[in-house]
Scaffold this active site. Structure first.
Site, PDB file in Angstrom:
ATOM      1  N   PRO A 180      41.111  75.160  57.673  1.00  0.00           N
ATOM      2  CA  PRO A 180      42.421  75.720  57.356  1.00  0.00           C
ATOM      3  C   PRO A 180      42.355  76.887  56.388  1.00  0.00           C
ATOM      4  CG  PRO A 180      42.153  73.558  56.357  1.00  0.00           C
ATOM      5  CD  PRO A 180      40.984  73.768  57.234  1.00  0.00           C
ATOM      6  N   GLU A 181      42.856  78.022  56.827  1.00  0.00           N
ATOM      7  CA  GLU A 181      43.108  79.168  55.958  1.00  0.00           C
ATOM      8  C   GLU A 181      44.622  79.356  55.931  1.00  0.00           C
ATOM      9  OE1 GLU A 181      40.467  82.452  56.895  1.00  0.00           O
ATOM     10  OE2 GLU A 181      38.921  81.078  57.576  1.00  0.00           O
TER      11      GLU A 181
END
Length: 292
Positions: free
Chosen positions: A2-3
């Site tokens: 996750p960014e």
DNA sequence: CTTTTCTCCTGTATGC
DNA sequence: TGCATACAGGAGAAAA
């Protein structure tokens, strides 16, 4: 992994499924998920119980729920997904996940919120809200490119002042937040810049274009629901993102560059991998080469 | 002070 | 088949 786009998808899910509800109970398993809450998991549970979730907010890759006690005292439950964290909305009777670390039960007896994390780089902690309504423990995290407080001129000035590779700057969350290894490589590919290029050797307009590309590629990923490369990243409802087919550089080793056809290569950088086109993103000359 | 390296974690893939 | 190794990487501590 996750960014910013993936975390934003999760935030929207929290806003939809959790905001407005009152937490009746919280179960925390093990010490690791709450390791950043220095007062310990029991203190965290005691402070979270019987609070109402007022907002779901995000800065960079950090998420937080604004909690309010019946007396009106506000605090932030700060959440970070790390590499493999998931927030799942599940019926209370659903079987436990293999890496279930925390479970939130609500006064309305509706679906639970669960924090599941295989590699346990993620976690949660309570924080106080500062004067700008930001958790006090993430005061060092810079605004991300989608934040009204984002100041790209200031980011460019920071990058101009650094004697370090531009990719390190993009990944430094105190300079600009939300960018991780995937979108750093994508932005560098779009801008035609090698990640090893010292950031102070790039012109201000070139730095501006690079940051514009970073915001654009993350915006596109956000519109498509976030990127996913394996089954680890799942959004708040349990659906994987599907932006991975659109990536031009990251993970594309051996595939032709979409601009020039040169094969994308992978190199080790900062204990991780960098993917780039050796034709479109020429490596900066080293001091030794300059002397020759 | 700035910059770099190390460490945390576990499931999956790969090679011998 | 079994075992060892590489790999994925965000963020903060520690080191340089």
């Amino acid at each position: 992994m996750p960014e910013l786009p993936e975390v934003e998808v999760v935030r929207v899910g929290l806003a939809t499924h959790v905001v407005g509800r009152t937490i009746e109970d919280l179960q925390v398993r093990g010490a690791r998920v709450a390791r950043r809450h220095l007062a310990g998991p029991d203190d965290l549970v005691a402070r979270v119980r019987h609070t109402r979730v007022e907002e779901a907010r995000r800065r960079g890759k950090y998420l937080w729920l604004v909690l309010a006690t019946p007396g009106g005292d506000r605090s932030a439950l700060l959440l970070h997904l790390g590499m493999s964290g998931q927030l799942l909305v599940k019926p209370p009777e659903a079987p436990d996940e293999r890496h279930l670390h925390a479970r939130f039960g609500f006064a309305d007896d509706g679906p639970e919120l669960r924090f599941v994390d295989q590699r346990t780089f993620g976690g949660m902690a309570l924080a106080e809200l500062d004067i700008d309504d930001i958790p006090d423990t993430i005061g060092h995290i810079a605004p991300d490119p989608f934040d009204p407080a984002y100041d790209q001129r200031a980011v460019i000035a920071r990058l101009k002042a650094r004697h370090s590779a531009i990719k390190r700057g993009l990944l430094d969350q105190t300079v600009v937040s939300g960018i991780g290894n995937i979108y750093a490589d994508e932005a560098l590919w779009r801008a035609g810049v090698h990640g090893e290029r010292p950031s102070d050797t790039l012109s201000r307009p070139a730095l501006g274009r690079l940051l514009d590309h970073a915001r654009e590629v993350m915006g596109e990923a956000l519109a498509k629901g976030g990127t996913s490369f394996d089954a680890l990243y799942v959004n708040v409802n349990g659906a994987s993102g599907y932006f991975d087919r659109s990536l031009a550089a990251y993970g594309q080793v051996g595939r032709p560059c979409g601009r020039c056809g040169t094969l994308i290569v992978r190199e080790h950088f900062m204990n991780r991998s960098s993917y780039f086109c050796p034709q479109c993103q020429p490596r900066p000359r080293t001091r030794a080469e300059v002397l020759i």
